[in-house]
Design a protein around this motif. Structure first.
Motif, PDB file in Angstrom:
ATOM      1  N   PHE A   4       0.851  -1.183   0.000  1.00  0.00           N
ATOM      2  CA  PHE A   4       0.000   0.000   0.000  1.00  0.00           C
ATOM      3  C   PHE A   4       0.896   1.245   0.000  1.00  0.00           C
ATOM      4  CE2 PHE A   4      -2.528  -3.474   1.283  1.00  0.00           C
ATOM      5  CZ  PHE A   4      -3.805  -3.213   0.823  1.00  0.00           C
ATOM      6  N   ILE A   5       0.808   2.003  -1.080  1.00  0.00           N
ATOM      7  CA  ILE A   5       1.675   3.162  -1.294  1.00  0.00           C
ATOM      8  C   ILE A   5       1.080   4.426  -0.703  1.00  0.00           C
ATOM      9  CG2 ILE A   5       2.760   4.616  -3.060  1.00  0.00           C
ATOM     10  CD1 ILE A   5       2.863   2.148  -4.863  1.00  0.00           C
ATOM     11  N   ARG A   6      -0.250   4.547  -0.808  1.00  0.00           N
ATOM     12  CA  ARG A   6      -0.913   5.778  -0.348  1.00  0.00           C
ATOM     13  C   ARG A   6      -2.340   5.453   0.054  1.00  0.00           C
ATOM     14  NH1 ARG A   6      -2.202  10.626  -4.542  1.00  0.00           N
ATOM     15  NH2 ARG A   6      -2.468   8.752  -5.795  1.00  0.00           N
ATOM     16  N   GLY A   7      -2.839   6.109   1.117  1.00  0.00           N
ATOM     17  CA  GLY A   7      -4.227   5.956   1.509  1.00  0.00           C
ATOM     18  C   GLY A   7      -4.453   4.896   2.566  1.00  0.00           C
ATOM     19  N   ARG A   8      -5.735   4.582   2.790  1.00  0.00           N
ATOM     20  CA  ARG A   8      -6.152   3.608   3.793  1.00  0.00           C
ATOM     21  C   ARG A   8      -7.188   2.672   3.174  1.00  0.00           C
ATOM     22  NH1 ARG A   8      -6.034   8.490   5.887  1.00  0.00           N
ATOM     23  NH2 ARG A   8      -8.296   8.793   5.833  1.00  0.00           N
ATOM     24  N   ALA A   9      -7.132   1.393   3.536  1.00  0.00           N
ATOM     25  CA  ALA A   9      -7.978   0.401   2.874  1.00  0.00           C
ATOM     26  C   ALA A   9      -8.543  -0.598   3.862  1.00  0.00           C
ATOM     27  CB  ALA A   9      -7.183  -0.338   1.798  1.00  0.00           C
ATOM     28  N   ARG A  10      -9.684  -1.191   3.485  1.00  0.00           N
ATOM     29  CA  ARG A  10     -10.279  -2.319   4.205  1.00  0.00           C
ATOM     30  C   ARG A  10     -10.341  -3.493   3.242  1.00  0.00           C
ATOM     31  NH1 ARG A  10     -16.429  -2.903   6.759  1.00  0.00           N
ATOM     32  NH2 ARG A  10     -17.101  -2.343   4.658  1.00  0.00           N
ATOM     33  N   VAL A  11      -9.908  -4.668   3.716  1.00  0.00           N
ATOM     34  CA  VAL A  11      -9.912  -5.888   2.903  1.00  0.00           C
ATOM     35  C   VAL A  11     -10.497  -7.018   3.742  1.00  0.00           C
ATOM     36  CG1 VAL A  11      -8.507  -7.586   1.662  1.00  0.00           C
ATOM     37  CG2 VAL A  11      -7.855  -5.166   1.619  1.00  0.00           C
ATOM     38  N   THR A  12     -11.535  -7.665   3.236  1.00  0.00           N
ATOM     39  CA  THR A  12     -12.047  -8.878   3.867  1.00  0.00           C
ATOM     40  C   THR A  12     -11.662 -10.072   3.000  1.00  0.00           C
ATOM     41  OG1 THR A  12     -13.924  -7.789   4.936  1.00  0.00           O
ATOM     42  CG2 THR A  12     -14.087 -10.166   4.607  1.00  0.00           C
ATOM     43  N   ILE A  13     -11.058 -11.076   3.621  1.00  0.00           N
ATOM     44  CA  ILE A  13     -10.595 -12.270   2.915  1.00  0.00           C
ATOM     45  C   ILE A  13     -11.517 -13.435   3.264  1.00  0.00           C
ATOM     46  CG2 ILE A  13      -8.663 -13.866   2.584  1.00  0.00           C
ATOM     47  CD1 ILE A  13      -6.812 -11.573   3.545  1.00  0.00           C
ATOM     48  N   PHE A  14     -12.081 -14.064   2.242  1.00  0.00           N
ATOM     49  CA  PHE A  14     -12.946 -15.224   2.417  1.00  0.00           C
ATOM     50  C   PHE A  14     -12.132 -16.483   2.137  1.00  0.00           C
ATOM     51  CE2 PHE A  14     -15.718 -18.282   0.030  1.00  0.00           C
ATOM     52  CZ  PHE A  14     -16.336 -18.827   1.147  1.00  0.00           C
ATOM     53  N   ALA A  15     -12.054 -17.385   3.139  1.00  0.00           N
ATOM     54  CA  ALA A  15     -11.160 -18.543   3.050  1.00  0.00           C
ATOM     55  C   ALA A  15     -11.903 -19.874   2.922  1.00  0.00           C
ATOM     56  CB  ALA A  15     -10.262 -18.584   4.278  1.00  0.00           C
ATOM     57  N   ALA A  16     -13.205 -19.841   2.633  1.00  0.00           N
ATOM     58  CA  ALA A  16     -14.040 -21.044   2.569  1.00  0.00           C
ATOM     59  C   ALA A  16     -14.251 -21.615   3.972  1.00  0.00           C
ATOM     60  CB  ALA A  16     -13.455 -22.097   1.633  1.00  0.00           C
ATOM     61  N   GLU A  17     -15.055 -22.664   4.069  1.00  0.00           N
ATOM     62  CA  GLU A  17     -15.376 -23.314   5.345  1.00  0.00           C
ATOM     63  C   GLU A  17     -15.923 -22.316   6.372  1.00  0.00           C
ATOM     64  OE1 GLU A  17     -11.731 -25.304   6.438  1.00  0.00           O
ATOM     65  OE2 GLU A  17     -12.308 -27.084   5.315  1.00  0.00           O
ATOM     66  N   GLY A  18     -16.594 -21.280   5.888  1.00  0.00           N
ATOM     67  CA  GLY A  18     -17.178 -20.294   6.780  1.00  0.00           C
ATOM     68  C   GLY A  18     -16.194 -19.333   7.401  1.00  0.00           C
ATOM     69  N   ASN A  19     -14.959 -19.313   6.919  1.00  0.00           N
ATOM     70  CA  ASN A  19     -13.918 -18.467   7.506  1.00  0.00           C
ATOM     71  C   ASN A  19     -13.737 -17.176   6.707  1.00  0.00           C
ATOM     72  OD1 ASN A  19     -13.111 -20.227   9.645  1.00  0.00           O
ATOM     73  ND2 ASN A  19     -12.078 -21.504   8.113  1.00  0.00           N
ATOM     74  N   ALA A  20     -13.705 -16.064   7.410  1.00  0.00           N
ATOM     75  CA  ALA A  20     -13.442 -14.763   6.795  1.00  0.00           C
ATOM     76  C   ALA A  20     -12.868 -13.832   7.854  1.00  0.00           C
ATOM     77  CB  ALA A  20     -14.718 -14.174   6.215  1.00  0.00           C
ATOM     78  N   ARG A  21     -11.966 -12.942   7.418  1.00  0.00           N
ATOM     79  CA  ARG A  21     -11.373 -11.994   8.355  1.00  0.00           C
ATOM     80  C   ARG A  21     -11.067 -10.690   7.637  1.00  0.00           C
ATOM     81  NH1 ARG A  21      -5.924 -12.919  12.116  1.00  0.00           N
ATOM     82  NH2 ARG A  21      -6.055 -10.934  13.233  1.00  0.00           N
ATOM     83  N   THR A  22     -11.274  -9.595   8.339  1.00  0.00           N
ATOM     84  CA  THR A  22     -11.095  -8.268   7.761  1.00  0.00           C
ATOM     85  C   THR A  22      -9.842  -7.608   8.323  1.00  0.00           C
ATOM     86  OG1 THR A  22     -13.488  -8.012   7.494  1.00  0.00           O
ATOM     87  CG2 THR A  22     -12.173  -6.006   7.433  1.00  0.00           C
ATOM     88  N   PHE A  23      -9.078  -6.979   7.428  1.00  0.00           N
ATOM     89  CA  PHE A  23      -7.836  -6.290   7.805  1.00  0.00           C
ATOM     90  C   PHE A  23      -7.875  -4.863   7.273  1.00  0.00           C
ATOM     91  CE2 PHE A  23      -6.952 -10.792   7.412  1.00  0.00           C
ATOM     92  CZ  PHE A  23      -6.186 -11.080   8.529  1.00  0.00           C
ATOM     93  N   ASP A  24      -7.214  -3.963   7.986  1.00  0.00           N
ATOM     94  CA  ASP A  24      -7.087  -2.572   7.543  1.00  0.00           C
ATOM     95  C   ASP A  24      -5.630  -2.279   7.221  1.00  0.00           C
ATOM     96  OD1 ASP A  24      -9.870  -1.683   8.099  1.00  0.00           O
ATOM     97  OD2 ASP A  24      -9.314  -2.230  10.144  1.00  0.00           O
TER      98      ASP A  24
END
Length: 476
Positions: free
Chosen positions: A345-365
């Motif tokens: 990430f070069i500039r700014g701020r972001a939200r990313v949610t990763i879906f990993a199957a088997e009902g698993n997901a996690r959000t990172f900033d």
């Protein structure tokens, strides 16, 4: 263009995350509320009375909000020790979206947390599998060279790909046929050196350079580089004498250990410095590329430039995309079938949610200087947290070609009946509206903010508060 808000607001909440790929000049809705998370229960999304069933983004940095583990009436305050600036950078760690689930590994690292090796008028720091265990396919090194400072002649077991973040740099290299290569690069330019190819780097006037190096193995270590001075310091001088056909005492002043990064003399032009020997020949390979000079692929919410072996033929093991994501816009929901995504990430701020199957997901900033990992085939998006500032990101892959699958395109190219049976079995009206939106099946790699797309055309006067109140009534 006339407002059609009520019709769109009647659609499924799923439409909020998908916008039609219609590139139209638009301006923001003018109103007293900056973000979509404001509701009937006040302006503090971390208040126990606040409700947001749709998990909208929260830009805690721009809005000067202190995150708390409180969501939709659940959770409570923090009584113990706190790192408040860190919390503010990562609101989705403190209060994850209600859709997060499972025990996914960490997919975020900041270069600010990496050890810095300080040298003569330069420095370097790295993110490898040792700093970030999920960084298995690629490793990254952030390096700074002041004016005239040299990253000494060296080579690696791994291939080296690089992006110039600031300033200017001279690169030199030798190919396996003995061809010489020298080039001067500036911000937004790339280089790629295949495994084992010797090369050097030097910062140019006036301020030197800073760049991101990518190596095609997460196990890479910047400390394991093969350095010219290190090799000669560990070779008997009698052997060096025999090799170069000079008396041994000629080499009495060789460095006793590696130089690594050091202040050099200022270089002249490439023509002035080009080797003049009879055996010198120019390399037939092109080791450098001007990424930001490529014609961009424009989307409704930004621009994308892709560089891989198709337009940079030497880059056989690293492919990359440069993303300019407009304020409020989003890199569409997608996945990559051929490699993990290593993002910088070069500039700014972001939200990313990763879906990993088997009902698993996690959000990172993520903020500027952060590294993100999305493992191969895991679904995700990149959302600009700010409605005022742009987001600039590099997506990098250990692959010869950039590949991705678009959720929007997939839905548009799948029979309507099949999609409706999956998503809207009991809601035929929403199924119809969804089918109309995805009908074009056109990839919109970076989607502009949804409310802008449906509501406001350039030059149109709109009561922003009235639109906002109508939107609130639908959601809350």
């Amino acid at each position: 263009m006339h407002l059609q808000i009520p019709a769109f607001l009647a659609a499924s909440a799923f439409l909020t995350g998908l916008c039609a790929a219609v590139p139209v000049e638009q301006r923001p809705i003018k109103g007293k509320h900056a973000g979509p998370h404001r509701g009937h229960h006040g302006d503090d999304p971390f208040n126990k009375d606040f409700r947001d069933p749709y998990d909208h983004k929260i830009d805690t940095v721009a809005e000067d909000l202190q995150p708390l583990p409180i969501r939709n009436g659940q959770g409570t305050s923090i009584l113990g020790p706190r790192n408040k600036p860190r919390e503010k950078q990562n609101p989705d760690m403190i209060r994850p979206p209600s859709t997060d689930h499972g025990s996914m590994q960490n997919m975020r690292w900041s270069m600010a947390d990496s050890h810095v090796r300080i040298e003569e008028n330069g420095w370097t720091r790295q993110t490898t599998v040792r700093e970030m265990p999920t960084s298995k396919q690629l490793a990254g090194v952030n390096m700074r060279l002041d004016e005239g400072v040299i990253r000494e002649l060296h080579w690696h077991k791994e291939a080296e790909w690089a992006y110039v973040l600031e300033g200017s740099v001279r690169v030199t290299a030798l190919d396996v046929e003995g061809g010489t290569f020298v080039d001067d690069l500036n911000k937004g330019d790339l280089w790629y050196f295949p495994s084992g190819h010797p090369h050097s780097l030097q910062g140019l006037a006036p301020n030197g350079t800073e760049f991101l190096l990518i190596f095609d193995s997460g196990e890479f270590s910047e400390e394991s580089t093969f350095l010219l001075t290190d090799w000669l310091a560990h070779t008997p001088k009698s052997v060096i004498s025999e090799n170069f056909r000079l008396p041994p005492n000629t080499f009495d002043s060789l460095p006793e250990s590696e130089k690594y990064i050091f202040q050099g003399s200022l270089p002249g032009s490439i023509d002035e410095e080009w080797p003049k020997g009879k055996g010198v020949k120019k390399s037939k390979l092109q080791f450098t590329h001007h990424m930001l000079e490529q014609e961009a692929k424009n989307s409704t919410g930004g621009a994308v430039r892709i560089t891989d072996s198709r337009n940079f033929p030497i880059s056989k093991t690293v492919a990359a995309a440069h993303l300019d994501i407009h304020p409020g816009a989003m890199r569409e929901m997608h996945w990559h079938p051929n490699a993990d995504e290593w993002s910088f990430f070069i500039r700014g701020r972001a939200r990313v949610t990763i879906f990993a199957a088997e009902g698993n997901a996690r959000t990172f900033d993520y903020s500027a200087g952060d590294v993100g990992i999305v493992p191969q085939n895991m679904g995700h998006f990149i959302e600009n947290l700010s409605d005022d500032e742009p987001l600039e990101v590099l997506e990098i892959f250990r692959a010869d070609e950039f590949q991705d699958f678009s959720l929007f395109q997939w839905m548009g190219e799948t029979p309507k009946r099949l999609v409706a049976d999956h998503l809207f079995k009991t809601d035929p009206e929403s199924a119809r509206k969804f089918a109309e939106v995805v009908e074009s099946a056109e990839k919109d790699v970076i989607k502009s903010k949804w409310r802008k797309d449906v509501g406001v055309a350039e030059g149109e006067e709109v009561d922003g508060d009235e639109v906002w109140e109508e939107f609130q009534e639908y959601e809350l």
